[in-house]
Design a protein around this motif. Structure first.
Motif, PDB file in Angstrom:
ATOM      1  N   ALA A 208       0.523  -1.021   0.399  1.00  0.00           N
ATOM      2  CA  ALA A 208       0.372   0.168   0.373  1.00  0.00           C
ATOM      3  C   ALA A 208       0.953   1.028  -0.175  1.00  0.00           C
ATOM      4  CB  ALA A 208      -0.546  -0.300   1.158  1.00  0.00           C
ATOM      5  N   LEU A 209       1.334   1.357   0.964  1.00  0.00           N
ATOM      6  CA  LEU A 209       2.868   2.166   0.948  1.00  0.00           C
ATOM      7  C   LEU A 209       3.357   3.005  -0.452  1.00  0.00           C
ATOM      8  CD1 LEU A 209       3.832   4.983   2.969  1.00  0.00           C
ATOM      9  CD2 LEU A 209       5.727   3.450   3.341  1.00  0.00           C
ATOM     10  N   CYS A 210       4.215   2.117  -0.878  1.00  0.00           N
ATOM     11  CA  CYS A 210       4.941   1.719  -2.590  1.00  0.00           C
ATOM     12  C   CYS A 210       3.542   2.288  -3.528  1.00  0.00           C
ATOM     13  CB  CYS A 210       5.050   0.423  -3.025  1.00  0.00           C
ATOM     14  SG  CYS A 210       6.731  -0.282  -2.033  1.00  0.00           S
ATOM     15  N   CYS A 211       2.216   1.884  -3.168  1.00  0.00           N
ATOM     16  CA  CYS A 211       1.240   2.885  -4.648  1.00  0.00           C
ATOM     17  C   CYS A 211       0.823   3.909  -3.749  1.00  0.00           C
ATOM     18  CB  CYS A 211      -0.216   1.957  -4.553  1.00  0.00           C
ATOM     19  SG  CYS A 211       0.036  -0.106  -4.464  1.00  0.00           S
ATOM     20  N   LEU A 212       1.573   4.543  -2.942  1.00  0.00           N
ATOM     21  CA  LEU A 212       0.529   5.890  -1.800  1.00  0.00           C
ATOM     22  C   LEU A 212       2.097   6.770  -2.819  1.00  0.00           C
ATOM     23  CD1 LEU A 212      -1.551   5.451   0.771  1.00  0.00           C
ATOM     24  CD2 LEU A 212      -2.305   6.552  -2.143  1.00  0.00           C
TER      25      LEU A 212
END
Length: 315
Positions: A48-52
């Motif tokens: 999720a963090l990599c996506c954001l």
């Protein structure tokens, strides 16, 4: 935007959020034998963090002052909302039954209301308590498969305490959102909370990986993990945070009862289970309870609309 339209949009966001989160529990149960609870939580939030980050980093500089001003609250939200809530649940399903987990998870909306009444001194109407009771009865009807006698087989153990701890963590996160001052970009806010949660989970993940090794997922397992990291972890959280700002914690809490209902429907659609009367009756009770607890007077609707205008995220 009118107060009625604001509420309608918020309820749509909450329904979609609960649909995504119900798949989170289904997938987590499917992967629990392959992936440890801390590895699952750390991997999910890492994706999720990599996506954001590609979208949040360019906006970070303009939000630094607001982030510094509220860093203790942001730390609390990241620890309880990201680091602890789902980790407790993933840990719990290693030792407790899915039925126990769902029954005890139904206490989460009540925890939200009780903590809200204690901390914020918010008075809940009889209609709201009645709506929550109706929704709870519908959730239990589905979980118990229409047989109240099934409660006699309920056994309370250590894993069940973890489920309750997860529910309490979520209640703290939900109510903490009310204290958050508006103005922080939503993508930056979510990225900061994810980073806090990942820092908390990193030593737990490292210890688990050292003991069990890294999981070797097949194609469907990897796809399921990526799905967890994108929709339930990013889209659903952004929608939930937005809906809290639009209608408040008490109304949003009642929608949590949709998760066991959606979980049962997914079992019917994807696993070929049969549709029974208690599915329809339970779902009807849940929606009736939500409708009852969501009814507002005109003045409250006006206040909600004003709150939304104050909490519009900056872009």
């Amino acid at each position: 935007m009118s107060a009625r339209s604001t509420s309608r949009n918020a309820y749509l966001l909450l329904v979609l959020t609960m649909l995504m989160w119900s798949t989170n529990f289904v997938i987590a149960r499917a992967l629990h034998s392959q992936v440890g609870p801390f590895t699952l939580a750390f991997s999910r939030w890492g994706i999720a963090l990599c996506c954001l980050l590609p979208f949040a980093l360019p906006r970070l500089r303009g939000n630094l002052a607001k982030l510094r001003a509220q860093w203790p609250l942001l730390l609390l939200l990241g620890v309880f909302g990201i680091g602890l809530t789902n980790t407790f649940v993933y840990w719990a399903v290693q030792t407790t039954s899915a039925t126990n987990a769902v029954i005890l998870n139904s206490a989460t909306p009540v925890m939200v209301l009780l903590l809200g009444s204690l901390y914020f001194r918010q008075r809940l109407s009889r209609r709201q308590w009645g709506g929550m009771a109706v929704a709870l009865s519908g959730a239990l009807l589905i979980v118990l498969r229409g047989d109240p006698a099934a409660l006699s087989s309920f056994h309370f153990g250590g894993g069940d305490l973890l489920v309750l701890a997860g529910g309490l963590s979520w209640a703290i996160y939900t109510l903490g959102l009310r204290k958050l001052k508006p103005g922080i970009d939503s993508l930056v806010l979510m990225s900061v909370l994810l980073a806090v949660g990942e820092m908390l989970l990193l030593p737990l993940f490292a210890a688990e990986a050292a003991g069990r090794g890294l999981p070797a997922l097949d194609g469907p397992g990897l796809a399921s993990l990526i799905y967890l990291g994108v929709l339930p972890s990013v889209a659903a959280y952004l929608m939930y945070n937005r809906a809290i700002g639009m209608v408040g914690t008490a109304k949003a809490a009642s929608f949590l009862y949709l998760m066991p209902a959606f979980g049962a429907l997914q079992s019917i659609w994807f696993l070929g289970e049969e549709l029974h009367w208690y599915h329809a009756a339970g779902l009807a009770a849940i929606f009736s309870g939500i409708a009852l607890s969501s009814l507002t007077r005109s003045r409250a609707a006006t206040d909600t609309q004003a709150t939304v205008r104050r909490q519009e995220p900056q872009t």
